[in-house]
Motif scaffolding. Structure first.
Motif, PDB file in Angstrom:
ATOM      1  N   ASP A  92       8.380  -0.825   6.329  1.00 63.25           N
ATOM      2  CA  ASP A  92       9.769  -0.447   6.128  1.00 63.25           C
ATOM      3  C   ASP A  92      10.408  -1.379   5.117  1.00 63.25           C
ATOM      4  O   ASP A  92      10.283  -2.605   5.208  1.00 63.25           O
ATOM      5  CB  ASP A  92      10.538  -0.508   7.444  1.00 63.25           C
ATOM      6  CG  ASP A  92      10.129   0.578   8.411  1.00 63.25           C
ATOM      7  OD1 ASP A  92       9.988   1.735   7.981  1.00 63.25           O
ATOM      8  OD2 ASP A  92       9.949   0.275   9.608  1.00 63.25           O
ATOM      9  N   MET A  93      11.125  -0.796   4.164  1.00 64.85           N
ATOM     10  CA  MET A  93      11.742  -1.548   3.079  1.00 64.85           C
ATOM     11  C   MET A  93      13.254  -1.316   3.094  1.00 64.85           C
ATOM     12  O   MET A  93      13.751  -0.404   3.762  1.00 64.85           O
ATOM     13  CB  MET A  93      11.148  -1.104   1.742  1.00 64.85           C
ATOM     14  CG  MET A  93       9.643  -1.253   1.638  1.00 64.85           C
ATOM     15  SD  MET A  93       9.078  -2.969   1.647  1.00 64.85           S
ATOM     16  CE  MET A  93       9.551  -3.483  -0.003  1.00 64.85           C
ATOM     17  N   PRO A  94      14.000  -2.127   2.335  1.00 64.42           N
ATOM     18  CA  PRO A  94      15.452  -1.917   2.267  1.00 64.42           C
ATOM     19  C   PRO A  94      15.807  -0.538   1.727  1.00 64.42           C
ATOM     20  O   PRO A  94      15.009   0.111   1.039  1.00 64.42           O
ATOM     21  CB  PRO A  94      15.910  -3.024   1.307  1.00 64.42           C
ATOM     22  CG  PRO A  94      14.860  -4.076   1.400  1.00 64.42           C
ATOM     23  CD  PRO A  94      13.570  -3.336   1.616  1.00 64.42           C
ATOM     24  N   ALA A  95      17.014  -0.100   2.038  1.00 61.11           N
ATOM     25  CA  ALA A  95      17.570   1.165   1.539  1.00 61.11           C
ATOM     26  C   ALA A  95      16.719   2.373   1.927  1.00 61.11           C
ATOM     27  O   ALA A  95      16.612   3.336   1.173  1.00 61.11           O
ATOM     28  CB  ALA A  95      17.765   1.113   0.028  1.00 61.11           C
ATOM     29  N   ASN A  96      16.109   2.312   3.133  1.00 63.82           N
ATOM     30  CA  ASN A  96      15.381   3.458   3.697  1.00 63.82           C
ATOM     31  C   ASN A  96      14.188   3.900   2.846  1.00 63.82           C
ATOM     32  O   ASN A  96      13.844   5.077   2.777  1.00 63.82           O
ATOM     33  CB  ASN A  96      16.330   4.651   3.906  1.00 63.82           C
ATOM     34  CG  ASN A  96      17.477   4.313   4.818  1.00 63.82           C
ATOM     35  OD1 ASN A  96      17.279   3.818   5.926  1.00 63.82           O
ATOM     36  ND2 ASN A  96      18.704   4.552   4.360  1.00 63.82           N
ATOM     37  N   ASN A  97      13.542   2.929   2.205  1.00 63.94           N
ATOM     38  CA  ASN A  97      12.309   3.193   1.468  1.00 63.94           C
ATOM     39  C   ASN A  97      11.114   2.674   2.263  1.00 63.94           C
ATOM     40  O   ASN A  97      11.275   1.938   3.240  1.00 63.94           O
ATOM     41  CB  ASN A  97      12.349   2.528   0.094  1.00 63.94           C
ATOM     42  CG  ASN A  97      13.327   3.213  -0.836  1.00 63.94           C
ATOM     43  OD1 ASN A  97      13.160   4.385  -1.178  1.00 63.94           O
ATOM     44  ND2 ASN A  97      14.359   2.498  -1.255  1.00 63.94           N
ATOM     45  N   LEU A  98       9.923   3.056   1.804  1.00 64.30           N
ATOM     46  CA  LEU A  98       8.690   2.597   2.428  1.00 64.30           C
ATOM     47  C   LEU A  98       7.741   2.054   1.372  1.00 64.30           C
ATOM     48  O   LEU A  98       7.698   2.554   0.248  1.00 64.30           O
ATOM     49  CB  LEU A  98       7.983   3.750   3.157  1.00 64.30           C
ATOM     50  CG  LEU A  98       8.704   4.419   4.325  1.00 64.30           C
ATOM     51  CD1 LEU A  98       7.882   5.607   4.828  1.00 64.30           C
ATOM     52  CD2 LEU A  98       8.964   3.435   5.456  1.00 64.30           C
ATOM     53  N   SER A  99       7.000   1.040   1.736  1.00 65.02           N
ATOM     54  CA  SER A  99       5.816   0.640   0.988  1.00 65.02           C
ATOM     55  C   SER A  99       4.614   1.187   1.739  1.00 65.02           C
ATOM     56  O   SER A  99       4.476   0.970   2.947  1.00 65.02           O
ATOM     57  CB  SER A  99       5.712  -0.885   0.883  1.00 65.02           C
ATOM     58  OG  SER A  99       6.629  -1.399  -0.058  1.00 65.02           O
ATOM     59  N   VAL A 100       3.757   1.905   1.027  1.00 59.33           N
ATOM     60  CA  VAL A 100       2.605   2.559   1.635  1.00 59.33           C
ATOM     61  C   VAL A 100       1.350   2.002   0.960  1.00 59.33           C
ATOM     62  O   VAL A 100       1.209   2.072  -0.271  1.00 59.33           O
ATOM     63  CB  VAL A 100       2.661   4.083   1.449  1.00 59.33           C
ATOM     64  CG1 VAL A 100       1.461   4.750   2.108  1.00 59.33           C
ATOM     65  CG2 VAL A 100       3.974   4.636   2.020  1.00 59.33           C
ATOM     66  N   VAL A 101       0.457   1.442   1.754  1.00 57.40           N
ATOM     67  CA  VAL A 101      -0.779   0.845   1.227  1.00 57.40           C
ATOM     68  C   VAL A 101      -1.963   1.687   1.684  1.00 57.40           C
ATOM     69  O   VAL A 101      -2.216   1.814   2.884  1.00 57.40           O
ATOM     70  CB  VAL A 101      -0.945  -0.610   1.686  1.00 57.40           C
ATOM     71  CG1 VAL A 101      -2.220  -1.210   1.068  1.00 57.40           C
ATOM     72  CG2 VAL A 101       0.277  -1.454   1.341  1.00 57.40           C
ATOM     73  N   LEU A 102      -2.649   2.266   0.698  1.00 63.60           N
ATOM     74  CA  LEU A 102      -3.880   3.007   0.951  1.00 63.60           C
ATOM     75  C   LEU A 102      -5.046   2.198   0.408  1.00 63.60           C
ATOM     76  O   LEU A 102      -4.907   1.511  -0.610  1.00 63.60           O
ATOM     77  CB  LEU A 102      -3.831   4.378   0.266  1.00 63.60           C
ATOM     78  CG  LEU A 102      -2.709   5.313   0.705  1.00 63.60           C
ATOM     79  CD1 LEU A 102      -2.509   6.413  -0.316  1.00 63.60           C
ATOM     80  CD2 LEU A 102      -3.003   5.907   2.063  1.00 63.60           C
ATOM     81  N   ARG A 103      -6.197   2.272   1.054  1.00 60.69           N
ATOM     82  CA  ARG A 103      -7.380   1.532   0.603  1.00 60.69           C
ATOM     83  C   ARG A 103      -8.518   2.513   0.320  1.00 60.69           C
ATOM     84  O   ARG A 103      -8.789   3.426   1.104  1.00 60.69           O
ATOM     85  CB  ARG A 103      -7.836   0.537   1.680  1.00 60.69           C
ATOM     86  CG  ARG A 103      -6.833  -0.557   1.984  1.00 60.69           C
ATOM     87  CD  ARG A 103      -6.963  -1.725   1.056  1.00 60.69           C
ATOM     88  NE  ARG A 103      -5.973  -2.763   1.337  1.00 60.69           N
ATOM     89  CZ  ARG A 103      -5.840  -3.865   0.607  1.00 60.69           C
ATOM     90  NH1 ARG A 103      -6.651  -4.072  -0.424  1.00 60.69           N
ATOM     91  NH2 ARG A 103      -4.922  -4.764   0.894  1.00 60.69           N
ATOM     92  N   ARG A 104      -9.203   2.265  -0.783  1.00 59.66           N
ATOM     93  CA  ARG A 104     -10.346   3.102  -1.150  1.00 59.66           C
ATOM     94  C   ARG A 104     -11.481   2.873  -0.146  1.00 59.66           C
ATOM     95  O   ARG A 104     -11.791   1.734   0.218  1.00 59.66           O
ATOM     96  CB  ARG A 104     -10.824   2.719  -2.556  1.00 59.66           C
ATOM     97  CG  ARG A 104     -11.899   3.631  -3.123  1.00 59.66           C
ATOM     98  CD  ARG A 104     -11.328   4.982  -3.495  1.00 59.66           C
ATOM     99  NE  ARG A 104     -12.302   5.779  -4.241  1.00 59.66           N
ATOM    100  CZ  ARG A 104     -13.161   6.619  -3.682  1.00 59.66           C
ATOM    101  NH1 ARG A 104     -13.211   6.769  -2.358  1.00 59.66           N
ATOM    102  NH2 ARG A 104     -13.978   7.327  -4.434  1.00 59.66           N
TER     103      ARG A 104
END
Length: 209
Positions: free
Chosen positions: A196-208
């Motif tokens: 969860d990030m500020p201002a209702n954003n998301l960081s999404v981490v995908l791995r190969r």
């Protein structure tokens, strides 16, 4: 929420080539803090849809052991990127890269970033992004996404609902994506984490995988 306004000129007097994305100053440090836990120690980091170039310029100085490769399909954006990044030694000139193309002008990368593109582009751009990333990344390498998403079991903020409506008014092919749909489309990747990030954003981490 990401600012839906178009790029505005940079504030430097007489500077007509640099663009400025108002949200960058608000989110770049928060994103960099997450990237510090995601990025490898060395290698090439490809940024897809670099936009104004402000993020790349900031991240390259924060992570000087990495080589940064910005890109954007729009010529005016690439000019802005190169002006923002001028003089920063670990940044390569911006490439003309269209996420939907089957041929990317990059052979390999140690990590790929894509900030605020998924919702401001047609769905085929996201499909092209994950397909291209699967070609370039080795096993375990990260594909990092940032922006607003709809997420099962999590109410969508009213500001994001308004933003979604504004995007669709500009182009009906745009709009907030369901995070689960993006993850499902990322064949060859596993979801590592969602932050969860500020201002209702998301960081999404995908791995190969």
């Amino acid at each position: 929420m990401v600012d839906p306004k178009p790029w505005i000129p940079a504030e430097a007097p007489g500077d007509t080539m640099r663009r400025h994305a108002p949200a960058t100053l608000r989110n770049r440090d928060a994103i960099a803090d997450v990237l510090a836990t995601v990025l490898p120690a060395s290698g090439i980091v490809l940024e897809v849809a670099s936009g104004s170039g402000e993020h790349c310029a900031h991240f390259a100085q924060r992570f000087p052991t990495l080589t940064w490769q910005p890109s954007d399909p729009e010529r005016a954006a690439r000019i802005s990127i190169d002006v923002w990044c001028d003089g920063i030694g670990n940044i390569r000139p911006a490439l003309d890269l269209d996420a939907t193309s089957p041929d990317w002008p990059v052979a390999r990368a140690a990590a790929i970033l894509c900030i605020n593109m998924v919702h401001i582009s047609p769905w085929p751009a996201t499909l092209g992004l994950v397909t291209g990333a699967a070609r370039l990344l080795h096993r375990g390498a990260p594909l990092f996404l940032y922006g607003p998403y709809r997420r099962a079991g999590h109410p969508t903020a009213s500001s994001n609902e308004a933003f979604d409506a504004a995007l669709k008014a500009r182009d009906p092919r745009w709009g907030l994506r369901d995070l689960e749909a993006v993850v499902a489309a990322a064949d060859g990747f596993a979801l590592d984490r969602v932050i969860d990030m500020p201002a209702n954003n998301l960081s999404v981490v995908l791995r190969r995988v």
